[in-house]
Design a protein around this motif. Sequence first.
Motif, PDB file in Angstrom:
ATOM      1  N   SER A 432     -11.076  78.798 118.165  1.00  0.00           N
ATOM      2  CA  SER A 432     -12.071  78.167 117.283  1.00  0.00           C
ATOM      3  C   SER A 432     -13.188  77.511 118.104  1.00  0.00           C
ATOM      4  O   SER A 432     -14.354  77.539 117.722  1.00  0.00           O
ATOM      5  CB  SER A 432     -11.402  77.135 116.377  1.00  0.00           C
ATOM      6  N   GLU A 436     -17.191  78.344 118.016  1.00  0.00           N
ATOM      7  CA  GLU A 436     -18.216  77.310 117.850  1.00  0.00           C
ATOM      8  C   GLU A 436     -19.237  77.377 118.983  1.00  0.00           C
ATOM      9  O   GLU A 436     -20.444  77.230 118.766  1.00  0.00           O
ATOM     10  CB  GLU A 436     -17.563  75.921 117.820  1.00  0.00           C
ATOM     11  N   GLU A 439     -21.598  80.219 118.472  1.00  0.00           N
ATOM     12  CA  GLU A 439     -22.578  79.898 117.428  1.00  0.00           C
ATOM     13  C   GLU A 439     -23.670  78.979 117.979  1.00  0.00           C
ATOM     14  O   GLU A 439     -24.854  79.116 117.657  1.00  0.00           O
ATOM     15  CB  GLU A 439     -21.874  79.220 116.244  1.00  0.00           C
TER      16      GLU A 439
END
Length: 447
Positions: A432, A436, A439
């Motif tokens: 995760s 992130e 992104e």
Amino acid sequence: MAVDIHSAEGRIIRQLIPLSTLPFSKFEAICAQINIESAEEGKFLFQRGDERNELVYLLDGSVTLQTEALKIETISADSPSARFALAHQIPRKVNAVANSRIRFLRLNSDVVKSAQDGNFEENESFMVVDEVEDNDDWMTTLLKSPVFRALPPANLQKILIGMQELRVDTGEVIVRQDDPGDYFYIIKKGRCQVSRRPAPNAKEIRLAQLGDQDTFGEDALISGEPRNVSVTALTDVSLLRLSKELFLTLIKQPTLKYIDYKEAQDLVAKGADLIDVREPDQYKPSHLPLSINIPFFSLRMHLKTLNRQHPIVVVCQNGRMSEAAAFILMRHKFNALILTGGIDAIDPAHLKAPSSFPIDDGVETSNFREVSSEAGMSAATSQVFAEASSLQDDMLKLRRYLQQLKTKYNILEAEKKALEMKYMSLAKYAESLKAELAELKKADNRG
């Protein structure tokens, strides 16, 4: 006249203590012998000094317990106190007088005790409680706990009076780490999360979830130490709680069992497991022979690796943490005993220093035995007996090694599974974080 166990009357009788703790077959057998009686206002059910070996239960109406000069208590059939036998101490200390027309029953104490004793299996320490229809009966919730099933009725009655019921909203912290212990809790309905911070500024670690009939808060009450975990409501929770003072006098003192060093030695020689619940840095410098180190903080995780068919002797530094550990074990149907005074009370000569063998049994293996010099026995015969004795001793030691290795293997296997789950959780968290980060990089490039 026998009572129909499926009738409304049968369901009321099923709630009586200790009938509610009996398996269905035992309860059915007692109901076949029950004769429900009636009495008019002013009639004595029993009088002070009565030595008849009977348990008397009120089913309808109300009864006053009194001496010649003093009214002590009035009990109504619809009150929680009516679930217990009326003033059950023999000989009777008070008179029981009907306040109105009443219905009641008498049971022979020996018959009830025999039915209770028959509930114990060799590998179990407590009775089995059948389900009852009243799912909101908090007293039945209590009786599903093995610790409560082992308490005398008089204690249960005082607990009944002293127990408080409260409701907690989702997200509320019920017990906070490092706070002093004040209450013992039972979850009547709902779910809670147990968590701990290893250090003040560290991230909180989720340890476990608790549900209906689980208990918490006893560790700090028994050991006298501050709370070592926090407990937070995951849902709206209905709780029962008992104050520290009542817990110690009504539950801890009659529940825990203590033995001295000699008794512990004898039990271990007969196959009992010896568990040291100190931290590894305390255990390694010196410990008892044949002991297995399971730190208190991880004891709950290793319950499935322990054998209920063996008594468990629990030892710590001074005996206080052993009390909390024994309470946990007894709550999970283990026959746990506490070594009085812990390591501090034992002669250092009886303790073992670290060994190259990971599970130290404290006994040097040797085939040497002194040759007997008794008259009539040749040296050769004596040697044969000595060697046979040596072989038998070595076989016993070997069995103990194997048992300890098996226990250690189970503990390591449980730790391995826990680490695998932690690894998977961390791997997901890492993924995760990578997503992130990707992104964020895209956003920077667009900027």
